[in-house]
Motif scaffolding. Structure first.
Motif, PDB file in Angstrom:
ATOM      1  N   VAL A  25       2.155  -5.962  -3.219  1.00 20.25           N
ATOM      2  CA  VAL A  25       3.149  -5.705  -4.299  1.00 20.25           C
ATOM      3  C   VAL A  25       2.690  -6.014  -5.724  1.00 20.25           C
ATOM      4  N   LEU A  26       1.780  -7.059  -5.746  1.00 24.99           N
ATOM      5  CA  LEU A  26       1.048  -7.392  -7.104  1.00 24.99           C
ATOM      6  C   LEU A  26      -0.344  -6.835  -7.030  1.00 24.99           C
ATOM      7  N   GLY A  27      -0.712  -5.808  -6.285  1.00 21.04           N
ATOM      8  CA  GLY A  27      -1.840  -5.182  -6.309  1.00 21.04           C
ATOM      9  C   GLY A  27      -3.089  -6.038  -5.674  1.00 21.04           C
ATOM     10  N   GLU A  28      -2.791  -7.156  -4.954  1.00 22.43           N
ATOM     11  CA  GLU A  28      -3.634  -7.740  -4.129  1.00 22.43           C
ATOM     12  C   GLU A  28      -4.107  -7.248  -2.832  1.00 22.43           C
TER      13      GLU A  28
END
Length: 203
Positions: free
Chosen positions: A62-65
């Motif tokens: 979700v956060l690009g991780e």
């Protein structure tokens, strides 16, 4: 005049740093090809890597991780054929350092393909002819994508990309979009036409 030890130490640090950069760059070269299955619920990937001893199967969170994915039917092959590998942790495999082609299958959900590679690569995604991406309300391709239509389907390519994304759809989804749009257009006509006619008569 003899070079001070302090200067020689600095030169040594710079030399080691450059060597490490070149080593990392040498390990970064890879190509990747992903073929989406006929029903759109899975894909097969073949990733060529050079000078590596581990590989992580991942997608962006979700956060690009980086998030591990449930890869299956994993193969690691070099010029001599298949080689053994270990799975030290979820989504990661380990093997003797070298050049390999890593093959695997992974699930797809909602006809939304995303993959995050460890290093930038030339990436190719192949869609069967049952799916499309040209309708902007249903389909999407990540930045830098080059799209080519073929008799067998659609080929999408990126140059030196670490993250790729494709959202695709089938004929039924496109038909439902047309029906939905027609329905709302009809409602607009039903409510607005009498309004404008009444307003015109008042004038």
């Amino acid at each position: 005049m003899r070079t001070p030890d302090r200067d020689r130490c600095g030169y040594l640090i710079v030399a080691v740093s450059l060597a490490l950069i070149l080593l990392v760059q040498g390990a970064a070269a890879l190509d990747a090809t992903f073929v989406v299955g006929e029903n759109g619920s899975w894909y097969h990937g073949d990733v060529m890597v050079e000078g590596v001893a581990t590989y992580e199967f991942s997608e962006p969170g979700v956060l690009g991780e980086s998030m591990p994915i449930a890869a299956s039917n994993i193969t690691v092959v070099n010029a001599s054929g298949p080689v053994p590998f270990e799975e030290p942790s979820a989504g990661t495999i380990a093997f003797s350092e070298g050049n390999y082609t890593i093959g695997y299958d992974a699930p797809l959900s909602d006809r939304h393909f995303t993959v995050m590679l460890e290093t930038p690569a030339d990436v190719t995604v192949v869609l069967p002819d049952a799916f499309g991406i040209t309708n902007p309300l249903l389909g999407y391709t990540g930045t830098g994508a080059q799209v080519t239509a073929t008799p067998a389907g659609t080929t999408i390519t990126w140059e030196k990309s670490r993250f790729v994304e494709v959202r695709f759809y089938d004929a039924f989804q496109e038909q439902m979009l047309v029906i939905f749009g027609t329905f709302w257009l009809a409602l607009v006509v039903i409510f607005l036409v009498p309004y404008f006619l009444t307003r015109r008569n008042r004038e």
